[in-house]
Design a protein around this motif. Structure first.
Motif, PDB file in Angstrom:
ATOM      1  N   ASP A  51     -34.648-113.038  69.116  1.00 38.55           N
ATOM      2  CA  ASP A  51     -35.441-112.556  67.817  1.00 38.55           C
ATOM      3  C   ASP A  51     -36.921-112.579  68.306  1.00 38.55           C
ATOM      4  N   GLY A  52     -37.287-112.001  69.775  1.00 39.12           N
ATOM      5  CA  GLY A  52     -38.587-111.981  70.285  1.00 39.12           C
ATOM      6  C   GLY A  52     -39.093-113.363  70.733  1.00 39.12           C
ATOM      7  N   THR A  91     -32.560-109.567  67.470  1.00 41.75           N
ATOM      8  CA  THR A  91     -32.950-108.775  68.768  1.00 41.75           C
ATOM      9  C   THR A  91     -32.473-109.887  70.063  1.00 41.75           C
ATOM     10  N   TYR A  92     -32.008-109.473  70.945  1.00 36.75           N
ATOM     11  CA  TYR A  92     -31.630-110.147  72.202  1.00 36.75           C
ATOM     12  C   TYR A  92     -32.218-109.116  73.327  1.00 36.75           C
ATOM     13  N   ASP A  93     -33.044-110.065  74.237  1.00 32.61           N
ATOM     14  CA  ASP A  93     -33.518-109.462  75.421  1.00 32.61           C
ATOM     15  C   ASP A  93     -32.520-110.036  76.712  1.00 32.61           C
ATOM     16  N   LEU A 153     -40.598-101.943  67.852  1.00 31.98           N
ATOM     17  CA  LEU A 153     -41.965-102.748  68.254  1.00 31.98           C
ATOM     18  C   LEU A 153     -41.804-103.783  69.359  1.00 31.98           C
ATOM     19  N   VAL A 154     -42.511-103.554  70.138  1.00 38.84           N
ATOM     20  CA  VAL A 154     -42.620-104.405  71.346  1.00 38.84           C
ATOM     21  C   VAL A 154     -44.146-104.754  71.807  1.00 38.84           C
ATOM     22  N   ILE A 155     -44.103-106.302  71.708  1.00 39.29           N
ATOM     23  CA  ILE A 155     -45.494-107.004  71.860  1.00 39.29           C
ATOM     24  C   ILE A 155     -45.280-107.574  73.410  1.00 39.29           C
ATOM     25  N   GLY A 193     -42.910-110.336  72.334  1.00 31.75           N
ATOM     26  CA  GLY A 193     -41.574-110.129  72.262  1.00 31.75           C
ATOM     27  C   GLY A 193     -41.217-109.046  71.613  1.00 31.75           C
ATOM     28  N   THR A 194     -39.726-109.071  71.421  1.00 30.11           N
ATOM     29  CA  THR A 194     -38.980-107.645  71.050  1.00 30.11           C
ATOM     30  C   THR A 194     -38.821-107.886  69.284  1.00 30.11           C
ATOM     31  N   TYR A 195     -39.461-106.968  68.629  1.00 26.39           N
ATOM     32  CA  TYR A 195     -39.161-107.006  67.312  1.00 26.39           C
ATOM     33  C   TYR A 195     -38.976-105.467  66.674  1.00 26.39           C
TER      34      TYR A 195
END
Length: 607
Positions: free
Chosen positions: A282-283, A301-303, A140-142, A120-122
């Protein structure tokens, strides 16, 4: 022993060792230093990471072994790095004074090592004084294992981080000193005579008089949406004039990873003429929600996924106090880059009595009998009963605030008010009112629904009430009536299912962040589909609840993610511990504590 059995054992051992020994190791070196940066035309000393402002993007895959070497090259300051939203051992969480971590001394190093247990996106940032505001923050992207999308609809052609932040020409230390000197130091967008006449037109003279009398009596500002003004808003470190650009080809689908890495700012985000589909909060993956805009609190966070049809689009993130925009452009390759005009500011919201936790009856009672407002020598909210909580503490705070109505506006303030005359003449009521155009869809928390069913749907066995308040006279923010340095830690039994009840007794929204674990937001969805959140915005005068499975042993920070609210005391320590023979221990019952001993217990929904 048969040959076949030996072969089977050998193959099994190889498979086991491949999982344990040959996991991909992803390493980074982060060099923290102080350098001169020029963001707005004025050279200032700020914190850089690897020479960059803000810090560089870090990328991992789920299952990686993360090894991050942090070198503190600051001359006179301890430093730290917190991995916001990541599930990891407490010692690696990066908060000085928690889990035996004491920060990184000047000219010393610290190595963060942990298994990447999610995707996710952090983002990451300092947890030392105001260093986050001063530049120590980054995305930080996972990615999922093998970079495969979680569901087919998430398959995209482009993937961009859109990190929003707020840059100030004053240092974080100076901003905090100014707030301590006067909590209204930055309140330069106050109401005008035009606002009064507009209210009379809409509500009538009598109602306006009563309302104004109430606010004056409390010595509060309806326009107090943000404690700090004077920010320049950035996208991936670029100003609106520098205009961050995200390219695409015709027919492509794009994932935009929005991160609010600001110190103090909420944003209303939209891309005019382009629908967004929210797929992660939030990831954590959520069921797709088509929207035209969304409000993003500090640290959230929002994707979103978009499918551009035009050649150019402007990404607009407007601060909720309407003092400016973070702007960027989505641009189709091999076409002219559009020069967008500066977007028109939306009407700013004015706070209401409901935003202060008071209904109409409370409002009338206060006007008819001002003596019911408790004075500054009244007991703190820590000792008050809940029935009076939503009203009492806010009045307690407000009675000791300086009378803003008696202040003389300086020339700069008058100029700003004059330049904003058209906008200030148009206002909307209530913190949550973003002036969304009729027919457009704005995301709400009620829209969020976990993509996968939650594994732990137990009813909570206990409730932890977290009262949010403060004393504006001295710019102190509190949890349960006490600032962090005076508060007793909150304690939760390992494995327990609890309800966190955030009660906002103040007139400001607080994005409440819990380290180390995800909360399941009680937003009206069935328990198995409540969304996971690491940061929950608690609007002014409102109560928000979330469920928590306390499955990560350790000492975890819980705090408001508005930097100066946290620094002024709105923070506590949540201890998740085993209970044996009346003693608390953050180590597993079956073993002594080790640096990675808290990695167990992650079977629940936040995976």
């Amino acid at each position: 022993m048969s040959t076949r059995l030996i072969q089977s054992l050998f193959v099994g051992a190889c498979l086991l060792s491949s999982n344990l020994v040959f996991a991909k190791v992803t390493e980074y070196h982060l060099n923290i230093a102080e350098n001169t940066v020029n963001i707005t035309g004025k050279p200032v000393k700020r914190i850089t990471v690897n020479g960059q402002f803000p810090a560089p993007l870090l990328e991992f895959e789920e299952g990686d072994d993360a090894v991050i070497y942090v070198h503190n090259n600051l001359k006179n300051q301890d430093s730290s790095v917190h991995w916001h939203g990541l599930l990891l051992p407490g010692i690696m969480d990066g908060v000085p004074g928690f889990n035996g971590f004491n920060g990184i001394k000047p000219q010393q190093d610290f190595v963060y090592r942990f298994k990447v247990r999610q995707s996710g996106t952090y983002w990451y940032h300092a947890h030392s004084k105001g260093q986050e505001q001063d530049g120590l923050y980054g995305a930080l992207v996972i990615y999922p294992k093998d970079k495969k999308p979680i569901v087919a609809t998430e398959k995209t052609d482009r993937d961009y981080v859109v990190m929003l932040s707020d840059f100030h020409e004053s240092s974080s230390d100076q901003i905090m000193k100014n707030l301590k000197k006067d909590a209204e130091y930055y309140q330069n967008k106050r109401e005008t005579i035009g606002d009064v006449f507009t209210q009379i037109k809409n509500q009538g003279l009598k109602s306006t008089w009563q309302d104004r009398r109430m606010w004056n009596h409390m010595r509060m500002l309806k326009t107090d949406l943000s404690d700090v003004s004077g920010y320049t808003f950035l996208v991936n470190g670029k100003t609106p004039e520098q205009n961050w650009l995200g390219n695409f080809k015709a027919g492509e689908k794009i994932r935009l990873r929005f991160i609010n890495a600001s110190a103090m700012s909420f944003f209303d985000v939209r891309i005019p003429n382009l629908k967004m589909t929210v797929v992660s909060a939030d990831g954590q993956a959520v069921q797709p929600v088509p929207v035209d805009e969304f409000r993003i609190g500090t640290a959230e966070t929002y994707d979103v996924i978009v499918e551009p049809k035009q050649e150019n689009y402007q990404i607009q993130a407007e601060s909720i106090d309407r003092t400016g925009f973070a702007l960027a452009t989505l641009h189709q390759e091999n076409t002219p880059i559009a020069k967008f005009p500066e977007p028109q500011a939306r009407p700013r919201a004015l706070l209401t009595m409901q935003d202060m936790g008071m209904d109409h009856a409370s409002h009338q009672d206060m006007q008819m009998n001002p003596s019911t407002a408790p004075m500054s020598n009244q007991p703190s909210m820590a000792t008050a009963d809940h029935d009076h909580m939503m009203m009492t503490e806010q009045h307690h705070q407000s009675m000791s605030m300086p009378d803003h109505m008696d202040k003389q506006e300086d020339p700069e303030t008058k100029t700003k008010l004059q330049s904003n005359k058209e906008n200030t003449a148009k206002t909307v009521q209530g913190w949550a009112n973003a002036a969304t155009p009729t027919g457009d869809k704005a995301l709400t928390y009620q829209d969020l629904k976990s993509l996968k069913p939650q594994q732990d749907t137990r009813e909570p066995s206990s409730e932890l009430v977290i009262n949010l308040g403060g004393t504006m006279e001295r710019y102190i923010w509190t949890i349960n009536g006490k600032k962090f340095t005076e508060a007793e830690p909150l304690k939760v039994k390992y494995g327990e299912r609890i309800r966190l009840k955030f009660v906002n007794n103040s007139m400001m929204a607080h994005p409440m962040h819990l380290h180390g674990m995800f909360m399941q937001l009680e937003n009206g969805q069935p328990s198995e589909y409540m969304p996971n959140k690491h940061t929950i915005v608690v609007p002014p005068g409102k109560t928000v609840t979330a469920l928590l499975t306390a499955d990560e042993l350790g000492e975890w920070a819980i705090h408001c993610h508005l930097l100066y609210h946290m620094s002024a005391g709105m923070m506590n320590k949540l201890i998740v511990a085993n209970v044996a023979n009346g003693n608390l221990s953050t180590a597993p019952i079956s073993q002594q504590a080790t640096p990675d001993s808290t990695e167990k217990g992650a079977e629940h929904a936040h995976h």
